[in-house]
Design a protein around this motif. Structure first.
Motif, mmCIF file in Angstrom:
data_model
loop_
_atom_site.group_PDB
_atom_site.id
_atom_site.type_symbol
_atom_site.label_atom_id
_atom_site.label_comp_id
_atom_site.label_asym_id
_atom_site.label_seq_id
_atom_site.Cartn_x
_atom_site.Cartn_y
_atom_site.Cartn_z
ATOM 1 N N ILE A 24 0.642 0.319 2.217
ATOM 2 C CA ILE A 24 1.487 0.781 1.418
ATOM 3 C C ILE A 24 1.620 1.323 -0.509
ATOM 4 O O ILE A 24 1.797 1.942 -0.745
ATOM 5 C CB ILE A 24 3.033 0.608 1.652
ATOM 6 C CG1 ILE A 24 3.301 0.966 2.834
ATOM 7 C CG2 ILE A 24 4.289 1.175 1.116
ATOM 8 C CD1 ILE A 24 4.948 0.049 4.271
ATOM 9 N N GLY A 81 0.206 3.265 -4.449
ATOM 10 C CA GLY A 81 0.505 4.268 -5.121
ATOM 11 C C GLY A 81 -0.344 3.536 -6.572
ATOM 12 O O GLY A 81 -0.887 3.899 -7.661
ATOM 13 N N TRP A 89 3.067 3.789 6.204
ATOM 14 C CA TRP A 89 2.190 4.004 5.483
ATOM 15 C C TRP A 89 1.579 4.988 5.798
ATOM 16 O O TRP A 89 0.544 5.679 4.616
ATOM 17 C CB TRP A 89 1.167 2.565 5.748
ATOM 18 C CG TRP A 89 -0.424 2.588 5.639
ATOM 19 C CD1 TRP A 89 -0.472 2.932 3.744
ATOM 20 C CD2 TRP A 89 -1.621 2.272 6.173
ATOM 21 N NE1 TRP A 89 -2.505 2.292 4.114
ATOM 22 C CE2 TRP A 89 -2.136 2.874 5.263
ATOM 23 C CE3 TRP A 89 -1.547 1.938 7.811
ATOM 24 C CZ2 TRP A 89 -3.988 1.741 5.994
ATOM 25 C CZ3 TRP A 89 -3.131 1.612 8.087
ATOM 26 C CH2 TRP A 89 -3.949 1.975 7.317
ATOM 27 N N MET A 135 3.147 8.401 4.004
ATOM 28 C CA MET A 135 2.585 8.277 3.280
ATOM 29 C C MET A 135 1.358 8.365 2.216
ATOM 30 O O MET A 135 0.594 8.729 1.290
ATOM 31 C CB MET A 135 3.234 6.768 2.303
ATOM 32 C CG MET A 135 4.174 6.703 1.942
ATOM 33 S SD MET A 135 4.872 5.400 1.646
ATOM 34 C CE MET A 135 4.408 5.187 0.049
ATOM 35 N N CYS A 169 6.430 3.028 -3.714
ATOM 36 C CA CYS A 169 6.201 2.715 -2.709
ATOM 37 C C CYS A 169 6.087 0.897 -3.204
ATOM 38 O O CYS A 169 5.974 0.262 -2.090
ATOM 39 C CB CYS A 169 4.029 2.393 -3.633
ATOM 40 S SG CYS A 169 3.269 3.981 -3.376
#
Ligand SMILES: Nc1ncnc2c1ncn2[C@@H]1O[C@H](COP(=O)(O)OP(=O)(O)O)[C@@H](O)[C@H]1O
Ligand SMILES: [Mg+2]
Lengths: 260, 542
Positions: B92, B96, B392, B395, B443
């Motif tokens: 996660i 980012g 996760w 995203m 994130c």
């Protein structure tokens, strides 16, 4: 040579940087379908002139007309919206990205919400291939990173991009200076192809008088911020060009000086 | 000199007839296998397969031989559940961090941001939320009083997350804005953020935990309710699942009465199956135990040379052990009621979304039908995967689409690949960078939400070192530190490598488990070298 209206007319353009006068009353007319070579020694003010035309440095005084209309550019964006496409020496390309992604950089074709719109990759690939082909370069793989292309091909990509996005006046800043012989020819060929399109006015800055003579229809010579000579290709002799490029000094004088 | 003075028309015809070969012709066409090998993700993919193999084979218990790596402990249901949790949590934040690096910037504050977000969420959930405006008061000497602008006593999980997001996203925005406006390297500014946020988190924990008789409070928040397991119990209102299961018998049985017929049939079947399975496993365990005892006696007999004994024991072993089969436990109404309480849906779906389990039907099926997800006692091993795995992957899908399919993605690549070119073409590079700083803060907050709602505690050390692990995962996955190069698929692979390495090395017999760090260090540096070579091959070939 032509009786049409110039694409771009510059009258009495002055640009001062503080107390330093970089351009001191420049006149310049560039016609559609013509290559206009802008020549002059280092520091003559060529780059400053094209920066004024592309909206990077607003002029101190004087007048710029595009297609007969007076313009006052405050930003590069305004100049490019008015049809002035400038290809700088660094070409403004991202070497790590593909040909297509560079071609459409900042003006991507997309469907949907703002910057999160989906790229129309197929359409963009097709346009890129077609536009590059129009000015003489065959791209077999539009996913190829620009960094793997030759310098000449990159120059062509930048030119094709400027034209596709509406450049009526194409400004090329020393397009051949960083290239090898073969690639220089490739770029000259590209310029010739654009010239033949007939509706685009090209301003070519170069240090190479051979290239200028090969391709240019008109010449303007700058020295110390002023125009010291202009002419049509057929009327200028090679020696005269060389002389004017060096800022008007006679080569003979130089010879004498060196001999002394 | 004269040589060059061709008439114009002749010149052009000369060129067009002599040039027959294009520059592009020099690029040989590749077949699919070569294309696959040329992908930048191929290196990390290979390392990942190697680690999976190591984890599989080394975790096969001693004495068992198998060519199937899935028989090892690393890949039993619980192993998969735990490994994917470690991977997803890192994943996660790595998304980012990776996107930001592709745009040419760094964020070292991610870990501290996660700690801050976790603390913020936990404290709001425990003590509520209030906006207090301080003002000086002279009524009783000079004091600073607080005016409560507004106050929420009991905050829902969603509100807690949203309030936290307001704070973290603003901080991310501020860092990004400061970096693009000041021109100071993001390394330094976010290093400042790292210290600032971690300190602020510790200070806040102590301040809010402060008790009358203590000078300073602890830096943790504990005894939050198990929010994701708060259920609406028919007739009794909301309570935690575990609390409902220990209600007095008559109340539990009353709850059972509300169960629909179909559910009752299903859980009866399941409990019967479980009891049966447990009984069979118990029987087998007893047999094994007796066999082991016999074997030990046999060994002793052999050692002491007692041949008669030896023969007798051998015969016994050969005859096979036949213990009395353990009787399966009967399914009582109380068992049914508790199982029914387990099936009641959560009353806090947001907490469940972040901290609960996913894929339970699949894991149930693996236990009841496939007979695989079974532990040593015959019970179901893993209830599902942790919810953070889903977050996760959601995203990652979002990032993949943005980065490779949208205009924003092209802007991110060009901002990192050639900043001045991107600017010259009208890409709002500052907005791109600031948005990505906000995204890394997002994130970090998602990471924190998963942790807080999963374990119902938070402490000031949460997310420690995650920023560096995230950067390492991205680099191992092929992201170039100078920007402009990398893919989401690569970042995912790098994350899996980073997450799995510790486990894989743990099982290698006879070596210290910490060797995984040695391994990761070496992989990180070779990955960076490979990435740089790929980049040079592309940029430097003109
Ligand atoms: N931004 C600026 N500020 C001050 N002086 C400048 C600036 N840009 C150019 N000049 C000066 O103007 C003169 C003309 O420069 P330039 O247009 O770059 O010449 P050329 O391109 O013909 O070699 C030079 O003396 C240069 O130092
Ligand atoms: Mg210049």
């Amino acid at each position: 040579m032509s009786i049409e209206r110039p694409s771009i007319e510059v009258r009495n353009l002055v640009k001062k940087f503080g107390s330093f006068t970089a351009l001191n009353g420049i006149d310049l007319d560039v016609y559609p379908g013509e290559v206009h070579a802008l020549l002059g020694d280092n520091g003559a003010g060529k780059s400053t002139l094209i920066k004024a035309l592309s909206g990077i440095h607003p002029p101190t005084s004087g007048e710029i007309k595009v297609d007969g209309v007076i313009v006052h550019f405050q930003s590069p964006r305004e100049a490019s919206d008015a049809g002035i496409g400038t290809v700088y020496q660094d070409l403004a390309l991202n070497p790590l990205a593909s040909v297509t992604r560079n071609f459409f950089l900042g003006r991507e074709i997309k469907k949907g919400l703002g910057p999160f719109g989906l790229l129309q990759m197929k359409e963009m690939n097709a346009i890129t291939i077609a536009e590059m082909k129009k000015i003489g370069i065959h791209i077999s793989n539009p996913d190829q990173p620009v960094g793997t292309m030759s310098g000449g091909q990159r120059q062509t990509l930048a030119i094709a991009r400027a034209i596709y996005f509406g450049a009526k006046i194409l400004i090329l800043d020393e397009p051949t200076s960083a290239l090898g012989q073969k690639q220089q020819m490739e770029v000259l060929k590209t310029i010739r192809t654009v010239q033949k399109l007939g509706n685009i006015a090209i301003i070519l800055i170069t240090h190479n008088e051979i290239h200028a003579q090969l391709i240019a229809d008109r010449f303007t010579f700058l020295s110390l911020g002023e125009v010291i000579g202009r002419g049509i290709a057929q009327e200028l002799e090679g020696d005269e060009i060389k002389k004017l490029m060096a800022g008007g000094a006679e080569l003979g004088d130089l010879k004498a000086e060196l001999a002394a | 000199m004269v040589l060059f003075f061709y008439p114009k028309n002749k010149m052009s015809s000369e060129i067009s007839t002599t040039v027959k070969r294009n520059e592009t012709d020099r690029h040989k066409k590749k077949n699919w296998f070569q294309i696959l090998l040329a992908r930048p993700e191929i290196g990390p993919f290979g390392v990942m397969l190697l680690l999976f193999g190591m984890l599989g084979y080394f975790s096969i218990p001693e004495g068992q031989f198998s060519i199937n790596p899935f028989t090892g402990e690393g890949f039993n249901a619980l192993g998969i559940r735990n490994n994917f949790r470690v991977i997803a949590q890192l994943g996660i934040v790595a998304l980012g961090a990776g996107m930001l690096i592709i745009s040419g910037e760094f964020d070292l504050s991610i870990g501290s941001m996660a700690g801050f977000a976790a603390g913020c969420m936990a404290m709001i959930l425990k003590w509520g939320f209030a906006v207090i405006i301080p003002y000086p008061s002279f009524a009783d000497g000079f004091t600073i009083e607080g005016y409560r602008l507004f106050e929420i006593q009991s905050v829902s999980p969603l509100t807690a997350i949203l309030i936290t997001l307001c704070l973290t996203l603003s901080f991310g925005w501020f860092q990004g804005w400061f970096i693009v406006k000041s021109g100071i390297s993001s390394f330094i500014v976010t290093l400042g953020g790292l210290f600032f946020l971690r300190g602020l988190t510790e200070v806040s924990y102590r301040a809010f935990n402060k008790k009358v008789d203590q000078t300073a409070g602890s830096t943790t928040v504990t005894d939050l309710p198990d929010i994701k397991n708060i259920i609406e119990v028919p007739g009794l209102g909301e309570m935690e699942r575990e609390a409902a299961k220990v209600l007095p018998n008559d109340q539990i049985l009353k709850i059972l009465k509300t169960a629909p017929e179909a559910t009752l049939v299903k859980i009866t079947d399941q409990l019967t199956y479980i009891n049966q399975k447990v009984a069979v496993t118990k029987t087998m365990m007893q047999e094994e135990k007796m066999l082991q005892t016999l074997q030990r006696s046999l060994d002793n007999a052999i050692r002491s040379g007692n041949e008669a004994m030896q023969k007798m024991l051998q015969a016994k072993i050969d005859a096979g052990i036949d213990v009395q089969a353990v009787q399966a436990k009967a399914v009582t109404d109380l068992d049914l009621a508790k199982a029914y309480i387990d099936t009641l849906p959560t009353a806090r779906p947001v907490a469940e979304f972040f901290g609960g389990n996913i894929l339970q039907p699949v894991f149930d099926w693996l236990y009841f039908t496939v007979d695989w997800n079974v532990n040593n006692f015959g019970n179901q091993f893993a209830p599902g995967l942790y919810a953070c795995v889903m977050i996760w992957l959601i995203m990652a899908l979002f990032c993949y689409i943005v980065l490779s399919k949208t205009q924003a993605g092209n802007w991110i690549y060009s901002t990192g690949g050639n900043l001045s070119a991107a600017r010259a073409n009208g890409v709002p590079t500052n907005r791109v960078k600031i948005s990505l700083f906000v995204f890394t803060a997002f994130c970090a907050t998602m990471f924190a939400a998963c942790q807080v709602f999963e374990v119902n505690t938070a402490d000031a050390a949460k997310g420690n070192l995650k920023e560096l692990e995230a950067i390492a995962a991205a680099v191992i996955g092929g992201v170039v530190l100078t920007g402009g190069f990398g893919t989401i698929l690569g970042i995912l692979l790098g994350t899996v490598i980073f997450g799995i390495a510790k486990e894989a090395f743990f099982y290698i017999p006879g070596i210290d488990g910490s060797f995984y760090r040695v391994f990761l260090g070496a992989v990180l540096v070779s990955a960076a070298l490979t990435n740089e070579n790929i980049r040079k091959r592309i940029v430097g070939s003109a």
